[in-house]
Design a protein around this motif. Structure first.
Motif, PDB file in Angstrom:
ATOM      1  N   ASP A 153      37.524  56.969  30.721  1.00  0.00           N
ATOM      2  CA  ASP A 153      36.111  56.641  30.960  1.00  0.00           C
ATOM      3  C   ASP A 153      35.836  55.140  30.864  1.00  0.00           C
ATOM      4  OD1 ASP A 153      36.387  56.227  28.260  1.00  0.00           O
ATOM      5  OD2 ASP A 153      34.734  57.531  27.650  1.00  0.00           O
ATOM      6  N   ASP A 154      36.864  54.345  30.647  1.00  0.00           N
ATOM      7  CA  ASP A 154      36.698  52.897  30.548  1.00  0.00           C
ATOM      8  C   ASP A 154      36.833  52.280  31.946  1.00  0.00           C
ATOM      9  OD1 ASP A 154      36.415  50.341  29.605  1.00  0.00           O
ATOM     10  OD2 ASP A 154      38.473  50.171  28.844  1.00  0.00           O
ATOM     11  N   ILE A 155      35.870  52.567  32.808  1.00  0.00           N
ATOM     12  CA  ILE A 155      35.990  52.173  34.216  1.00  0.00           C
ATOM     13  C   ILE A 155      34.759  51.415  34.713  1.00  0.00           C
ATOM     14  CG2 ILE A 155      37.648  53.941  34.910  1.00  0.00           C
ATOM     15  CD1 ILE A 155      35.288  55.659  35.821  1.00  0.00           C
ATOM     16  N   ASP A 156      34.063  50.736  33.822  1.00  0.00           N
ATOM     17  CA  ASP A 156      32.949  49.908  34.263  1.00  0.00           C
ATOM     18  C   ASP A 156      33.455  48.847  35.238  1.00  0.00           C
ATOM     19  OD1 ASP A 156      31.410  51.369  32.592  1.00  0.00           O
ATOM     20  OD2 ASP A 156      30.826  49.712  31.264  1.00  0.00           O
ATOM     21  N   THR A 157      32.740  48.667  36.333  1.00  0.00           N
ATOM     22  CA  THR A 157      33.157  47.691  37.344  1.00  0.00           C
ATOM     23  C   THR A 157      33.354  46.307  36.749  1.00  0.00           C
ATOM     24  OG1 THR A 157      32.056  48.894  39.135  1.00  0.00           O
ATOM     25  CG2 THR A 157      32.445  46.546  39.472  1.00  0.00           C
ATOM     26  N   ALA A 158      32.461  45.907  35.850  1.00  0.00           N
ATOM     27  CA  ALA A 158      32.544  44.573  35.253  1.00  0.00           C
ATOM     28  C   ALA A 158      33.802  44.387  34.415  1.00  0.00           C
ATOM     29  CB  ALA A 158      31.311  44.298  34.403  1.00  0.00           C
ATOM     30  N   GLY A 159      34.442  45.474  34.062  1.00  0.00           N
ATOM     31  CA  GLY A 159      35.626  45.395  33.222  1.00  0.00           C
ATOM     32  C   GLY A 159      36.917  45.152  33.985  1.00  0.00           C
ATOM     33  N   PHE A 160      36.837  45.084  35.323  1.00  0.00           N
ATOM     34  CA  PHE A 160      38.037  44.899  36.139  1.00  0.00           C
ATOM     35  C   PHE A 160      38.070  43.507  36.746  1.00  0.00           C
ATOM     36  CE2 PHE A 160      37.644  49.498  35.989  1.00  0.00           C
ATOM     37  CZ  PHE A 160      38.956  49.902  35.822  1.00  0.00           C
ATOM     38  N   ALA A 161      39.249  42.894  36.694  1.00  0.00           N
ATOM     39  CA  ALA A 161      39.415  41.560  37.253  1.00  0.00           C
ATOM     40  C   ALA A 161      39.703  41.608  38.746  1.00  0.00           C
ATOM     41  CB  ALA A 161      40.549  40.824  36.541  1.00  0.00           C
ATOM     42  N   GLY A 162      40.407  42.640  39.205  1.00  0.00           N
ATOM     43  CA  GLY A 162      40.699  42.720  40.628  1.00  0.00           C
ATOM     44  C   GLY A 162      41.747  43.760  40.960  1.00  0.00           C
ATOM     45  N   ILE A 163      41.889  43.998  42.264  1.00  0.00           N
ATOM     46  CA  ILE A 163      42.901  44.890  42.814  1.00  0.00           C
ATOM     47  C   ILE A 163      43.811  44.031  43.692  1.00  0.00           C
ATOM     48  CG2 ILE A 163      43.347  46.912  44.270  1.00  0.00           C
ATOM     49  CD1 ILE A 163      40.451  47.804  43.633  1.00  0.00           C
ATOM     50  N   ILE A 164      45.113  44.049  43.396  1.00  0.00           N
ATOM     51  CA  ILE A 164      46.081  43.248  44.148  1.00  0.00           C
ATOM     52  C   ILE A 164      46.821  44.162  45.118  1.00  0.00           C
ATOM     53  CG2 ILE A 164      48.099  41.756  44.013  1.00  0.00           C
ATOM     54  CD1 ILE A 164      45.728  40.477  42.728  1.00  0.00           C
ATOM     55  N   ILE A 165      46.831  43.802  46.419  1.00  0.00           N
ATOM     56  CA  ILE A 165      47.540  44.613  47.405  1.00  0.00           C
ATOM     57  C   ILE A 165      48.465  43.739  48.246  1.00  0.00           C
ATOM     58  CG2 ILE A 165      45.566  46.193  47.548  1.00  0.00           C
ATOM     59  CD1 ILE A 165      45.083  45.038  50.400  1.00  0.00           C
ATOM     60  N   ASN A 166      49.487  44.366  48.816  1.00  0.00           N
ATOM     61  CA  ASN A 166      50.362  43.697  49.771  1.00  0.00           C
ATOM     62  C   ASN A 166      49.720  43.732  51.153  1.00  0.00           C
ATOM     63  OD1 ASN A 166      52.828  43.920  51.864  1.00  0.00           O
ATOM     64  ND2 ASN A 166      53.532  42.838  50.039  1.00  0.00           N
TER      65      ASN A 166
END
Length: 279
Positions: A153-166
């Motif tokens: 449940d720790d999925i607040d948007t503000a808590g994420f720095a980013g998604i890295i993709i190829n």
């Protein structure tokens, strides 16, 4: 005679680094925590605090039980990187500042690629959460959500720095309604337009395309990382050291740039990798 002003050249490289480092955008600068990296030793100690606080029921007249602070020492080796280019007098005389500008770009891009690769290694070394993808060169919204599910449940948007993709996964995102459809309340206009490596927002989280360390050639598969804020750390000597070495007999000047830095996934549960093959 010097062909550049070291401070100006260093500033130019640092400015370029800000736009070419991709994975570094999801990491935080921990230099203030470990200031000795620039002056001594060959290992960085990243202090991390384990979760010890627990709420308990209060009984009148009964003392609460204090929890002892528990700090773990996370270590990472200091990396020493450098890059050198040779400028011949004839080139410097013919196009003057354009040579120096181009060298600043090339040096910055070479150093940024090395830093990004080491940040990826830091992720792969200590990452705790892994989720499976069906294909090596494609990803679905369902697979992305399986990655987010690892955080509970720790999925607040503000808590994420980013998604890295190829970059091989770009077609998957462009074909994903969950990324492109503005009919969905959590998506925004402009997704798919690439600016400084960011292709848009997924759930309000920046999606950053980076090919440094995000594809395992031997297994022909991409690696996608979802990183929480404060999970991936680095210490980096921003004031890059610049030197000139005159090659008189060659009628040329070598420009040498070097720096010290270290990378570490400080919180192993603060990131997840999505890939076809998971151990």
């Amino acid at each position: 005679m010097s062909i550049l002003i070291p401070e100006v050249f260093a500033d130019a490289i640092n400015a370029k680094l800000d736009t070419t480092i991709r994975i570094g955008r999801v990491a935080f600068d921990a230099t203030s925590l470990v200031p000795d990296i620039l002056v001594a030793g060959n290992t960085v100690h990243f202090p991390t605090f384990n979760r010890v606080a627990v709420a308990e029921s209060v009984t009148k007249g009964t003392e609460l039980t204090p929890k002892v602070v528990d700090m773990t020492d996370a270590q990472a080796p200091i990396k020493w990187i450098g890059s050198a280019v040779r400028v011949f007098d004839s080139e410097a005389a013919q196009i003057k500042g354009a040579v120096i500008d181009q060298m600043a770009i090339q040096v910055a891009e070479a150093m940024a690629k090395k830093i990004d690769s080491d940040l990826t290694i830091a992720l792969d070394t200590d990452i705790a959460y892994k989720a499976a993808a069906a294909a090596g060169d494609a990803i679905t919204a369902k697979e992305l959500e399986s990655g987010f599910a690892k955080f509970g449940d720790d999925i607040d948007t503000a808590g994420f720095a980013g998604i890295i993709i190829n970059s091989r996964l770009l077609p998957s995102f462009y074909a994903m309604p969950e990324f492109t459809s503005t009919q969905l309340t959590y998506q925004t206009d402009g997704n798919g337009i690439v600016t400084n490596g960011i292709i848009g927002l997924y759930r309000g989280i920046p999606v950053i395309v980076c090919d440094n360390g995000t594809y395992e050639t031997g297994k022909s598969e991409c690696k996608t990382y979802i990183v929480k804020t404060g999970a991936l750390g680095y210490v980096f000597q921003r004031n890059i050291k610049i030197e000139e070495d005159r090659q008189g007999l060659l009628l040329a000047t070598d420009i040498i740039a070097s720096s010290l830095y270290a990378t570490k996934l400080i919180d192993s549960t603060g990131a997840v990798v999505i890939r076809k093959t998971i151990a």
